[in-house]
Design a protein around this motif. Structure first.
Motif, PDB file in Angstrom:
ATOM      1  N   ARG A  51      -1.598  -6.710   7.098  1.00  0.00           N
ATOM      2  CA  ARG A  51      -2.730  -6.716   7.825  1.00  0.00           C
ATOM      3  C   ARG A  51      -3.606  -5.338   7.805  1.00  0.00           C
ATOM      4  N   ILE A  52      -4.705  -5.376   7.296  1.00  0.00           N
ATOM      5  CA  ILE A  52      -5.368  -4.200   7.174  1.00  0.00           C
ATOM      6  C   ILE A  52      -5.895  -3.786   8.725  1.00  0.00           C
ATOM      7  N   ASN A  53      -5.519  -2.635   9.198  1.00  0.00           N
ATOM      8  CA  ASN A  53      -6.099  -2.225  10.475  1.00  0.00           C
ATOM      9  C   ASN A  53      -7.592  -1.507  10.380  1.00  0.00           C
ATOM     10  N   ALA A  54      -7.660  -0.719   9.391  1.00  0.00           N
ATOM     11  CA  ALA A  54      -8.869   0.165   9.311  1.00  0.00           C
ATOM     12  C   ALA A  54      -8.984   0.468   7.921  1.00  0.00           C
ATOM     13  N   ASN A 106     -11.611   7.087   2.120  1.00  0.00           N
ATOM     14  CA  ASN A 106     -10.817   6.247   0.963  1.00  0.00           C
ATOM     15  C   ASN A 106      -9.435   6.148   1.631  1.00  0.00           C
ATOM     16  N   THR A 107      -9.336   6.115   2.994  1.00  0.00           N
ATOM     17  CA  THR A 107      -8.099   5.713   3.669  1.00  0.00           C
ATOM     18  C   THR A 107      -7.936   4.491   4.363  1.00  0.00           C
ATOM     19  N   VAL A 108      -6.837   4.026   3.994  1.00  0.00           N
ATOM     20  CA  VAL A 108      -6.644   2.423   4.484  1.00  0.00           C
ATOM     21  C   VAL A 108      -5.446   2.365   5.534  1.00  0.00           C
ATOM     22  N   LEU A 109      -5.438   1.935   6.678  1.00  0.00           N
ATOM     23  CA  LEU A 109      -4.559   1.859   7.442  1.00  0.00           C
ATOM     24  C   LEU A 109      -4.139   0.426   7.766  1.00  0.00           C
ATOM     25  N   THR A 123       1.206   2.023   7.505  1.00  0.00           N
ATOM     26  CA  THR A 123       0.997   2.583   6.265  1.00  0.00           C
ATOM     27  C   THR A 123      -0.250   3.224   6.070  1.00  0.00           C
ATOM     28  N   LEU A 124      -0.435   4.441   5.729  1.00  0.00           N
ATOM     29  CA  LEU A 124      -1.840   5.148   5.233  1.00  0.00           C
ATOM     30  C   LEU A 124      -1.808   4.958   3.583  1.00  0.00           C
ATOM     31  N   MET A 125      -2.844   4.332   3.101  1.00  0.00           N
ATOM     32  CA  MET A 125      -2.780   4.392   1.598  1.00  0.00           C
ATOM     33  C   MET A 125      -4.262   5.132   1.306  1.00  0.00           C
ATOM     34  N   SER A 128      -8.141   6.986  -3.320  1.00  0.00           N
ATOM     35  CA  SER A 128      -8.459   7.923  -4.375  1.00  0.00           C
ATOM     36  C   SER A 128      -7.367   8.181  -5.400  1.00  0.00           C
ATOM     37  N   ASP A 129      -6.164   8.305  -5.103  1.00  0.00           N
ATOM     38  CA  ASP A 129      -5.072   8.839  -5.678  1.00  0.00           C
ATOM     39  C   ASP A 129      -3.911   7.463  -5.671  1.00  0.00           C
ATOM     40  N   ALA A 130      -4.058   6.424  -4.886  1.00  0.00           N
ATOM     41  CA  ALA A 130      -3.037   5.483  -4.676  1.00  0.00           C
ATOM     42  C   ALA A 130      -1.989   5.831  -3.999  1.00  0.00           C
ATOM     43  N   GLY A 131      -1.923   7.199  -3.339  1.00  0.00           N
ATOM     44  CA  GLY A 131      -0.760   7.611  -2.269  1.00  0.00           C
ATOM     45  C   GLY A 131      -0.685   6.691  -1.154  1.00  0.00           C
ATOM     46  N   ILE A 132       0.566   6.463  -0.865  1.00  0.00           N
ATOM     47  CA  ILE A 132       1.215   5.738   0.244  1.00  0.00           C
ATOM     48  C   ILE A 132       2.043   6.569   1.022  1.00  0.00           C
ATOM     49  N   SER A 133       1.806   6.192   2.643  1.00  0.00           N
ATOM     50  CA  SER A 133       2.838   7.340   3.378  1.00  0.00           C
ATOM     51  C   SER A 133       3.123   6.287   4.591  1.00  0.00           C
ATOM     52  N   LEU A 134       4.381   6.104   5.018  1.00  0.00           N
ATOM     53  CA  LEU A 134       4.549   5.637   6.274  1.00  0.00           C
ATOM     54  C   LEU A 134       4.263   6.018   7.458  1.00  0.00           C
ATOM     55  N   ILE A 135       3.631   5.553   8.472  1.00  0.00           N
ATOM     56  CA  ILE A 135       3.679   6.109   9.681  1.00  0.00           C
ATOM     57  C   ILE A 135       4.787   5.853  10.574  1.00  0.00           C
TER      58      ILE A 135
END
Length: 626
Positions: A481-484, A488-491, A510-512, A515-522
């Motif tokens: 589910r997309i929260n926000a 260029n940031t998708v939560l 996750t934060l995506m 611009s660079d397809a980076g993914i990080s876990l919250i």
């Protein structure tokens, strides 16, 4: 007799009793000028320790190589002499976690409280404080821990915490807020409620919050604090709609146990009143939908099963009562496998199947209008859509062909609906959102993105790209589910399952970076263990929604009191975009925003039709299963 045993041991982590009912851990920690930091995990009696059986509580921790840890632990029991702790190394469990949840440069260490199962009585509780001394580090480091009532349940109560060297960042990191208010966890949940919210009067108005089944949840942010309270509906109810806003009021349609529908509304978000509509639904389990039609100054109540639209007055002397002179059009064509499509009109739009095929039904003025989309697509198992400037966008799975595809259709053209692009096969879809010139699609296999109006799609997130939880370790995504979306940031909220099932269902945000397809876990609590206890508070974070550029989420502590965290999505060169998708009901997710978006767990507040997001998926799934 109260018996308390403490143990201090260097070189290994010891977490004692770890049932489902455990304390909510900190999400972030800052080392600062200190040379060490502490992490405390605690638990109390729960159904994880049924009867007077024997147990051997166990725990694991993942730390960077070279970091040392000294734990101090206690076991308390008011009814039984707790055995003296005898820490036992569980190498096989550590090896399993190293395979299932590997973190580069980290090593898992696992321990049990005893060498064999022990009688712990009926009301055990425990706490462990880890004093961890790190080697020098600069960037954030994620530490993971697990809790379980036995060595075989070593994957229970999984949690991640992020350690910062100097300070907690102002943006893109959750900040725990001080919480005031009367909200307390309630284990009574109404049906399969989807968490949905809107922004109203600088507050988040939400329904479907896990553990708050009695009405509406109201969040009021106050700098580094928040007030969280329950607006309690006074009658016995079976369903609450997603909240809606219109003409200076926030409102929720409530289905009572006799099928009658009331409107629970407020002019300020603080004081709530109940109004009878005069409408009675044939099926009391139907979750009605509510929206406001500003052009005609009326509310529209939608029976999502018929479907049938009722026109409700907005006059001050009889607001929310059915308009006797114009009660609304007759039910739409006998449609099944219904799903709403977000539209650029405030009026309902639905896609369903009848004897002719796949049909788009739209409320235009006072009447339903129908467009036959396809005479061959009649076995749809998953669908999500949106309408923009007269164009219908759909992502669907067709059971007949066992394929998922993306479709684009000009409404009123009478053209046959044809696929524009093939998609990875999915069995549920929650969000189809736009951010600038990009479309984002959230399904059961991940999140995909298109920069050419849906002609081609690329994976933004799947189980192969998600940090720690990768398909090479046996993990599979169940739901996204997309929260926000901000700049260029998708939560997004991700639910996963796998690795032999010893972790149950894992949920993480996750934060995506587009611009660079980076993914990080919250970081946060990732699961609730394997054993279900109805009195156990929902310790997995649920996304409540967004006010301005700040996203809020809620979880519950062991005593039932709530915790709230705020996540700033601020960044430069804002382009705007959808605020997110529909909620997922079971603690799984969450909220809303104040720009364009769909209502729900992380969903937006002002897309037309936001109030019906996710309400019809149950009917769609029933048809697919038939």
């Amino acid at each position: 007799m109260l018996r308390n045993h403490r143990l201090l041991l260097g070189g290994g982590l010891v977490v004692l009793i770890a049932g489902c009912k455990y304390e909510l851990p900190d999400t972030n920690l800052v080392l600062g000028s200190d040379t060490s930091f502490t992490i405390t995990r605690a638990m109390a009696d729960s159904a994880s320790f049924p009867g007077s059986g024997n147990f051997n509580p166990a725990s694991c921790i993942s730390l960077p190589n070279g970091w040392s840890v000294v734990p101090q632990a206690t076991i308390d029991n008011s009814t039984h002499d707790a055995p003296v702790v005898q820490i036992t190394d569980q190498t096989a469990s550590a090896d399993r976690l190293q395979t299932d949840l590997p973190v580069s440069g980290h090593v898992w260490r696992c321990y049990s409280a005893y060498d064999t199962d022990q009688p712990l009585g009926t009301l055990p509780s425990g706490e462990v404080t880890y004093t961890i001394t790190p080697t020098t580090f600069t960037g954030p480091v994620r530490v993971m821990t697990t809790l379980g009532n036995s060595v075989s349940n070593i994957g229970g109560a999984l949690a991640a915490q992020t350690i910062y060297a100097d300070a907690l960042p102002e943006t893109h990191a959750p900040h725990r807020l001080a919480v005031d208010g009367d909200l307390i966890y309630n284990n009574v949940t109404l049906g399969s409620q989807t968490l949905s919210s809107i922004v109203f009067n600088s507050k988040l108005i939400a329904t479907g919050v896990p553990g708050v089944g009695a009405g509406v949840t109201v969040l009021t942010p106050q700098d580094q604090a928040a007030t969280l309270r329950a607006a309690v509906y006074p009658n016995s109810a079976t369903n609450f709609s997603a909240p809606a806003e219109g003409d200076g009021r926030a409102a929720v349609a409530v289905t009572n146990q006799d099928g009658s529908v009331n409107i629970f509304s407020s002019a300020d978000g603080d004081q709530w009143t109940t109004s009878a509509t005069g409408v009675t639904l044939a099926n009391i389990n139907t979750r009605a939908a509510l929206s406001f039609d500003p052009e005609n100054n009326r509310w529209i109540l939608l029976d999502t099963q018929a479907p049938r639209a009722y026109f409700l007055s907005n006059a001050a002397d009889n607001r929310f009562t059915m308009d006797i002179d114009n009660p609304g059009p007759a039910p739409a064509l006998a449609l099944s496998t219904l799903e709403n499509v977000s539209g650029d009109s405030a009026l309902p739009a639905l896609v369903g199947i009848n004897g002719e095929g796949l049909v788009l039904a739209r409320l235009v003025g006072d009447q339903w209008q129908y467009d036959l989309l396809s005479s061959t697509l009649i076995q749809i198992s998953a669908l999500v859509g949106r309408i923009e400037d007269g164009t219908l966008y759909l992502a669907m799975t067709d059971n007949d062909s066992a394929q998922s595809a993306f479709y684009r259709h000009q409404i009123g053209s009478n053209d046959e609906l044809l696929p524009v692009a093939t998609l990875p096969l999915f069995n549920n879809a929650n969000d189809l959102l736009r951010s600038g010139d990009k479309l984002l699609l959230a399904t059961s296999v991940g999140i995909a993105i298109s920069a050419d109006d849906g002609d081609t799609w690329h994976s933004l997130l799947d189980a192969g790209a998600l940090p720690t939880f990768q398909e090479t370790q046996g993990w599979a995504i169940q739901e996204t589910r997309i929260n926000a979306i901000q700049d260029n940031t998708v939560l997004a909220t991700i639910k996963l399952y796998g690795a032999g099932g010893i972790y149950g269902t894992v949920q993480t945000q996750t934060l995506m970076d587009l611009s660079d397809a980076g993914i990080s876990l919250i970081s946060g609590t990732l699961n609730g263990g394997l054993h279900s206890d109805p009195s156990t508070p929902a310790t997995v974070w649920s996304d409540l929604g967004r006010i301005g550029n700040t996203q809020y989420r809620v979880a519950f502590k062991m005593d039932g009191s709530p915790a709230v965290e705020a996540l700033s999505l601020d960044s430069a060169d804002s382009q705007g975009g959808d605020d997110g998708g529909n909620g997922n009901g079971d603690g799984d997710g969450d909220g809303d925003g104040d720009d364009e978006g769909t209502s729900g767990s992380g969903g937006g507040g002002s897309l037309p039709l936001a109030v019906i997001g996710g309400l019809l998926l149950a009917a769609l799934r029933r048809r697919a299963a038939a």
